[in-house]
Design an enzyme around this catalytic site. Structure first.
Site, PDB file in Angstrom:
ATOM      1  N   GLN A  78       0.855  -1.198   0.000  1.00 53.13           N
ATOM      2  CA  GLN A  78       0.000   0.000   0.000  1.00 53.13           C
ATOM      3  C   GLN A  78       0.887   1.243   0.000  1.00 53.13           C
ATOM      4  O   GLN A  78       1.099   1.863   1.036  1.00 53.13           O
ATOM      5  CB  GLN A  78      -0.878  -0.030   1.255  1.00 53.13           C
ATOM      6  CG  GLN A  78      -1.844   1.108   1.366  1.00 53.13           C
ATOM      7  CD  GLN A  78      -3.151   0.807   0.700  1.00 53.13           C
ATOM      8  OE1 GLN A  78      -3.650  -0.289   0.784  1.00 53.13           O
ATOM      9  NE2 GLN A  78      -3.723   1.801   0.063  1.00 53.13           N
ATOM     10  N   PHE A  79       1.407   1.617  -1.168  1.00 53.27           N
ATOM     11  CA  PHE A  79       2.305   2.767  -1.250  1.00 53.27           C
ATOM     12  C   PHE A  79       1.620   4.062  -0.825  1.00 53.27           C
ATOM     13  O   PHE A  79       2.271   5.001  -0.386  1.00 53.27           O
ATOM     14  CB  PHE A  79       2.918   2.903  -2.654  1.00 53.27           C
ATOM     15  CG  PHE A  79       1.977   3.451  -3.693  1.00 53.27           C
ATOM     16  CD1 PHE A  79       1.929   4.807  -3.958  1.00 53.27           C
ATOM     17  CD2 PHE A  79       1.148   2.592  -4.405  1.00 53.27           C
ATOM     18  CE1 PHE A  79       1.070   5.313  -4.922  1.00 53.27           C
ATOM     19  CE2 PHE A  79       0.285   3.093  -5.367  1.00 53.27           C
ATOM     20  CZ  PHE A  79       0.244   4.450  -5.630  1.00 53.27           C
ATOM     21  N   THR A  80       0.306   4.128  -0.903  1.00 51.38           N
ATOM     22  CA  THR A  80      -0.410   5.362  -0.560  1.00 51.38           C
ATOM     23  C   THR A  80      -0.329   5.693   0.934  1.00 51.38           C
ATOM     24  O   THR A  80      -0.676   6.808   1.329  1.00 51.38           O
ATOM     25  CB  THR A  80      -1.887   5.296  -0.995  1.00 51.38           C
ATOM     26  OG1 THR A  80      -2.523   4.201  -0.340  1.00 51.38           O
ATOM     27  CG2 THR A  80      -2.005   5.148  -2.501  1.00 51.38           C
TER      28      THR A  80
END
Length: 150
Positions: A78-80
């Site tokens: 989950q890079f966000t």
């Protein structure tokens, strides 16, 4: 490295209409990786996940760990989680590690967690467009950042 942990009574990950992961009682872990992250961050976070007492005991008190309840885990990249929203209305993801750095760390995270739990950890697919379904039990949701240990 930053994680969001959600205690779930069920969770699954679907990619292109195919279910690739599914659990019942356990944790859904969303994992965000930065360029500066190392195996030390992985070890610390995995130890936290394994030993956090977020499951109810016989008195309905959160007093049992994932390992104590033999719970399952799904880890989803989950890079966000590393979005900066300080300026304007479009989040910046400049702090999120690029795939060449993030993928090996993601794989090491899953392997470290599996070794600590002594069981298979299910995953989504790194970089894929995923649909994540969950029933948050409690609800219990925790955010942990390996850079803020003290």
């Amino acid at each position: 490295m930053k994680i969001v942990i959600q205690r779930v009574s069920e969770a699954s990950v679907v990619i292109n209409t195919k279910e690739v992961a599914a659990i019942q009682n356990g944790l859904l872990v969303l994992l965000g990786i930065e360029n500066e992250d190392t195996q030390e961050d992985i070890d610390w976070l995995c130890n936290k996940i394994i030993n956090l007492r977020v499951f109810p005991d016989e008195n309905a008190v959160m007093n049992k760990s994932l390992k104590a309840v033999d719970g399952d885990v799904i880890v989803v990249s989950q890079f966000t989680l590393h979005a900066s929203t300080k300026k304007g209305n479009r989040p910046s993801y400049i702090k999120a590690a690029k795939p060449d750095v993030a993928i090996p760390l993601y794989q090491a995270f899953v392997k470290t967690l599996q070794n600590g739990l002594e069981k298979t950890v299910q995953t989504g697919a790194f970089g894929a467009d995923m649909k994540v379904y969950l029933v948050n039990d409690g609800p219990v949701t925790l955010i942990i950042d390996s850079k803020h240990r003290v």
